[in-house]
Design a protein around this motif. Sequence first.
Motif, PDB file in Angstrom:
ATOM      1  N   ASN A 206       0.807  -1.227   0.000  1.00  0.00           N
ATOM      2  CA  ASN A 206       0.000   0.000   0.000  1.00  0.00           C
ATOM      3  C   ASN A 206       0.840   1.277   0.000  1.00  0.00           C
ATOM      4  O   ASN A 206       0.373   2.325  -0.410  1.00  0.00           O
ATOM      5  CB  ASN A 206      -0.949   0.028   1.205  1.00  0.00           C
ATOM      6  CG  ASN A 206      -2.105  -0.929   1.006  1.00  0.00           C
ATOM      7  OD1 ASN A 206      -2.380  -1.339  -0.119  1.00  0.00           O
ATOM      8  ND2 ASN A 206      -2.759  -1.306   2.095  1.00  0.00           N
ATOM      9  N   ALA A 211       0.100   5.638  -3.748  1.00  0.00           N
ATOM     10  CA  ALA A 211      -0.636   6.480  -2.792  1.00  0.00           C
ATOM     11  C   ALA A 211       0.126   7.791  -2.559  1.00  0.00           C
ATOM     12  O   ALA A 211       1.356   7.797  -2.485  1.00  0.00           O
ATOM     13  CB  ALA A 211      -0.822   5.731  -1.490  1.00  0.00           C
ATOM     14  N   LYS A 212      -0.616   8.887  -2.438  1.00  0.00           N
ATOM     15  CA  LYS A 212       0.018  10.199  -2.225  1.00  0.00           C
ATOM     16  C   LYS A 212       0.305  10.451  -0.738  1.00  0.00           C
ATOM     17  O   LYS A 212       1.175  11.221  -0.374  1.00  0.00           O
ATOM     18  CB  LYS A 212      -0.920  11.317  -2.737  1.00  0.00           C
ATOM     19  CG  LYS A 212      -1.167  11.292  -4.240  1.00  0.00           C
ATOM     20  CD  LYS A 212      -0.195  12.235  -4.943  1.00  0.00           C
ATOM     21  CE  LYS A 212      -0.418  12.275  -6.440  1.00  0.00           C
ATOM     22  NZ  LYS A 212      -0.046  11.017  -7.122  1.00  0.00           N
ATOM     23  N   PRO A 270       4.565   7.778  -0.781  1.00  0.00           N
ATOM     24  CA  PRO A 270       3.723   8.879  -0.283  1.00  0.00           C
ATOM     25  C   PRO A 270       4.580   9.947   0.383  1.00  0.00           C
ATOM     26  O   PRO A 270       5.546   9.640   1.093  1.00  0.00           O
ATOM     27  CB  PRO A 270       2.796   8.198   0.724  1.00  0.00           C
ATOM     28  CG  PRO A 270       3.238   6.800   0.853  1.00  0.00           C
ATOM     29  CD  PRO A 270       4.228   6.487  -0.196  1.00  0.00           C
ATOM     30  N   ALA A 274      -1.845  11.591   5.933  1.00  0.00           N
ATOM     31  CA  ALA A 274      -3.211  11.804   5.448  1.00  0.00           C
ATOM     32  C   ALA A 274      -3.991  12.819   6.296  1.00  0.00           C
ATOM     33  O   ALA A 274      -4.975  13.377   5.836  1.00  0.00           O
ATOM     34  CB  ALA A 274      -3.963  10.482   5.411  1.00  0.00           C
TER      35      ALA A 274
END
Length: 317
Positions: A206, A211-212, A270, A274
């Motif tokens: 993941n 993913a950023k 990333p 988040a």
Amino acid sequence: KVVCVTGASGYIASWLVKSLLSRGYTVKASVRDPSDPKKTQHLLSLDGAKERLHLFKADLLEEGSFDSAIDGCEGVFHTASPFYHDVKDPQAELIDPAVKGTLNVLNSCTKASSVKRVVVTSSMAAVAYNGKPLTPDVTVDETWFSDPEVCKTSKMWYVLSKTLAEDAAWKFAKEKGLDIVTINPAMVIGPLLQPTLNTSAAAILNFINGAKTFSNSTFGWVSVKDVANAHIQAYEIPSANGRYCMVERVLHHSEIVNILRQLYPNLQLPESCADENPYVPTYQVSKEKIKSLGIDYIPLEVSIKETVESLKEKGFI
Ligand code: NDP
């Protein structure tokens, strides 16, 4: 020396079967669907499998399902339990197979007079979530038990399933006089033997699938090789008892990203968290008891690298 491994096609169990075969054991391995090559081929091609691996069909929710796999075994390694987070009906998908399945397997163990010890794959999920704050000054150890109410309030259904399953196992063992030991690992990583993606290896994938951001989370991590080895040591060492926490290090997701960046400077990783809250703190997990099983943890940097290499080799990256 005959032993049984339940859920043998799984990530941890496959390493366990490999290590048991290499130590000369005859392994009776339970799988849900022995006719599915994705679940069996990697086991059947292990060194020693031709001579000493026997597959049995068994389902956690079918009473008596494990009788024939366990009959005649001195040791039983109960690893089978659903491990995924995306569930619609936690009771039916996670809790019932974990709890009823464990009791089902342990019940088969009491029917087989050959069984001397059962090693149950529990989890740090059943240890660390008792509502006490987890902060850098706190050391979690084997005396901790997760609180089902805390799991329910936080809707941590997998954590609840492992907590209830381990609790049920200890109660059953005490009542029936069965010798059980539990191994309680945190997130397990390292090379995959099976062709399919399991939840904890997916946790590493993941970070590198474009993913950023990374989530604001903190977990313990440990190598699958150490976890498989600890299961066998817990069976072979007569004085082994109780529970064994297994965590090489607890790291925030940002630290995993940093390790990945150092290992693979060209990988797209990333860049930020988040959310903007303070980072969820790390904590300590005692390494004292696991030392008595002769485990000297493989460093996390090595296990992370092995996971990525294996994910590449299997075509997931
Ligand atoms: P996998 O998903 O790779 O393996 C789970 C195994 O359980 C599979 O063999 C699966 O069979 C079997 N299983 C699930 N439901 C049933 C059922 N109803 N009847 C029979 N078998 C069933 O996960 P892991 O190897 O990661 O997990 C193995 C054990 O380790 C579990 O008990 C898990 O809770 C525990 N654990 C895992 C950690 C990790 O980070 N990986 C950390 C701590 C504990 P099938 O292949 O047919 O689906």
